[in-house]
Design an enzyme around this catalytic site. Structure first.
Site, mmCIF file in Angstrom:
data_model
loop_
_atom_site.group_PDB
_atom_site.id
_atom_site.type_symbol
_atom_site.label_atom_id
_atom_site.label_comp_id
_atom_site.label_asym_id
_atom_site.label_seq_id
_atom_site.Cartn_x
_atom_site.Cartn_y
_atom_site.Cartn_z
ATOM 1 C CG ASP A 156 -1.882 -1.140 1.258
ATOM 2 O OD1 ASP A 156 -2.188 -1.665 0.167
ATOM 3 O OD2 ASP A 156 -2.324 -1.509 2.361
HETATM 4 N N1 URA Z 1 -1.212 -5.993 3.912
HETATM 5 C C1 URA Z 1 -1.731 -4.757 3.876
HETATM 6 O O1 URA Z 1 -2.794 -4.514 4.442
HETATM 7 N N2 URA Z 1 -1.047 -3.793 3.195
HETATM 8 C C2 URA Z 1 0.135 -4.010 2.601
HETATM 9 O O2 URA Z 1 0.722 -3.082 2.024
HETATM 10 C C3 URA Z 1 0.676 -5.301 2.652
HETATM 11 C C4 URA Z 1 -0.016 -6.285 3.313
#
Ligand code: URA
Length: 246
Positions: free
Chosen positions: A110
């Site tokens: 993310d």
């Molecule tokens: N899980 C998440 O919620 N976000 C990420 O970036 C990676 C794993």
């Protein structure tokens, strides 16, 4: 291999551009300008410079990036800059047979997540690493909004149901590392999985950092925004699989 072809394979532009770079004396090998585009070199292990930029030949590109917060893992990001802008141009332009040019991120983090991200232009490797069947463990350091209790840890290990799939997802390992901190190991990669798992047990992710893929740790001296080539040992380490607890 002709020097022009070597430059082309490494992403220095079209064959015509590579020809021009060599003919203009902008390419050096062993510190000496080479102006013949058809000069033959053994590519494996070749080091050269293009317009002063040092480069090492790699038949295929395998890299790690320390993803900083505030970057999207997309070629066409929405609100934030793309992680691809953190890489030198040749890595983004390497010709890929039958595919999009340049290296691709293997999985996504993310925008606000930091840590270890692998990139490659090897389609088979990208497919293997991304395959849900392989169960390559990924380790996340999680900072939470509320205190973590034993009941939450137990539920994360036993499995929680997320809204888009009736099958429970569970952490392969989960260790409380502080009052509001966890180390969570996942062997699958569903969308926003860590955030959704924490929400499902009544907590909220405030910070998320991926510290390891397989046996490959994010090196302590690789700063946010920096990248490096993966060596043979790194490649073996990131593909290390684990037997899942039954
Ligand atoms: N899980 C998440 O919620 N976000 C990420 O970036 C990676 C794993």
């Amino acid at each position: 291999m002709h020097l022009q072809e070597i430059l082309f394979s490494q992403g220095f532009g079209t064959r015509r551009i590579c020809l021009g770079l060599v003919q203009q004396g902008l390419v050096t090998v062993g510190g000496v300008p080479v102006t013949d585009p058809f000069a033959e070199f053994e590519p494996e292990g070749l080091a050269f410079t293009v317009e002063g930029q040092a480069w090492a030949y790699h038949a295929k590109a395998y890299l790690m990036l320390h993803k900083p917060a505030g970057y999207e893992c997309s070629q066409k990001p929405g609100a934030w800059p793309s992680i691809y802008t953190l890489l030198p141009g040749p890595l983004r332009q390497r010709p890929v047979k039958g595919g999009q040019p340049g290296v691709q991120a293997i999985g996504r983090l993310d925008q606000d997540t930091t840590g270890l991200l692998l990139l490659s232009d090897d389609g088979a490797f990208i497919h293997r690493m991304g395959s849900p069947k392989r169960h390559v463990p990924k380790v996340y350091q999680v900072g939470t909004a509320d205190a973590v209790d034993e009941r939450q840890v137990k539920r994360l290990l036993e499995g929680v149901v997320l809204e888009d799939d009736p099958r429970a997802v569970r952490a392969a390992a989960c260790v409380r590392t502080g009052e509001k901190a966890l180390e969570l190991t996942l062997t699958e990669g569903k969308y926003h999985q860590v955030k959704r798992m924490l929400a499902a047990v009544g907590n909220r992710v405030e910070r998320l950092h991926r510290s390891r893929i397989g046996d490959l740790e994010l090196p302590a001296d690789l700063r946010p925004g920096e990248w490096r080539w993966l060596g043979q040992a790194d490649l073996a380490a990131c593909q290390a699989q684990r037997k899942l607890p039954v």
